[in-house]
Scaffold this active site. Sequence first.
Site, PDB file in Angstrom:
ATOM      1  N   ASP A 101      -1.582   1.009   6.000  1.00 49.08           N
ATOM      2  CA  ASP A 101      -2.099   2.091   5.179  1.00 49.08           C
ATOM      3  C   ASP A 101      -2.609   1.486   3.869  1.00 49.08           C
ATOM      4  OD1 ASP A 101      -2.723   4.763   4.819  1.00 49.08           O
ATOM      5  OD2 ASP A 101      -0.795   5.253   3.917  1.00 49.08           O
ATOM      6  N   LYS A 106      -4.024   1.651   0.130  1.00 48.58           N
ATOM      7  CA  LYS A 106      -3.944   2.513  -1.048  1.00 48.58           C
ATOM      8  C   LYS A 106      -4.620   1.817  -2.215  1.00 48.58           C
ATOM      9  CE  LYS A 106      -1.140   5.563   0.814  1.00 48.58           C
ATOM     10  NZ  LYS A 106      -1.685   6.849   1.211  1.00 48.58           N
ATOM     11  N   ASP A 142      -5.372   4.371   9.064  1.00 41.63           N
ATOM     12  CA  ASP A 142      -6.317   3.423   8.479  1.00 41.63           C
ATOM     13  C   ASP A 142      -6.538   2.227   9.389  1.00 41.63           C
ATOM     14  OD1 ASP A 142      -6.397   5.084   6.272  1.00 41.63           O
ATOM     15  OD2 ASP A 142      -5.133   3.802   5.033  1.00 41.63           O
TER      16      ASP A 142
END
Length: 189
Positions: free
Chosen positions: A99, A101, A86
Site C-alpha cells: 500500500d 502512501k 495498489d
Amino acid sequence: NFCLNVRLNISNQTVSFNSEILSNGASLHQSIVSLFEGTPPSKVTVALPNAGHWRSLQTVFPHIREVDLLEKPVVHPYLHYRGVVDCVAKYRNQLVVIDWKTSKKLKPTLAKTFDSPLQAAAYVGALNFDTNYRLQVDSAVVVIAYESGEPCHIHHITPDKCLRYWKDWLHRLKQFWEIVNEEKGLIKR
C-alpha cells in the site's frame, strides 16, 4: 467515532476528500504502475508535485519483484466491502500486499500511519476471498513516500500483526454495518 479510509469503499457510502491530494496520489500511483509494467525508470513520467515522493521511493523499488497485481479492484464477497489494491508483489522474497502512501510528515513507526494497517489488512482479506484471483497473502507492506524526497519508510506487517489488524478491521466493519442498519431502521439500540 467511525472512520473509513478513502481507498476502501463499503457499499454505496461516500465520503468527501481533498481532490488535490487524491489527484496527486493517483498520479504517483500511475507512475508506479508504469515502472512495474516495464517502462524504463528514466522514461517514467512523474508529475512535478510528485517529484519528491518519487525520489523517496527509490530505496524500496529494488526490493520489489514478481509483481502480480497493480491497481486492481478486490471484493470480499461475504463481508460486502471492496477496494483497490495498489500492488501485490514479492517484497524481499515474500508475497505481500503493498500500500503506497504519501506524507509531508515523517511516519517512522506503523502507529504514526493511523489506519493504514487496518486498510492493508482489509485488502489482504478481500484479496484472499476474491474469486477473481488465485493469490493467498498473509502480510502487507505500507510504504510512506515523502514530499521532501527523504527516503521512504517501509512498514512490514508480519502475518501475526496482519491477523491482529484483521480482527481490528472486522470490529470496525461490524460497527459500520450496525450504523448503516440503524440508519435504515433495521435495528434499534
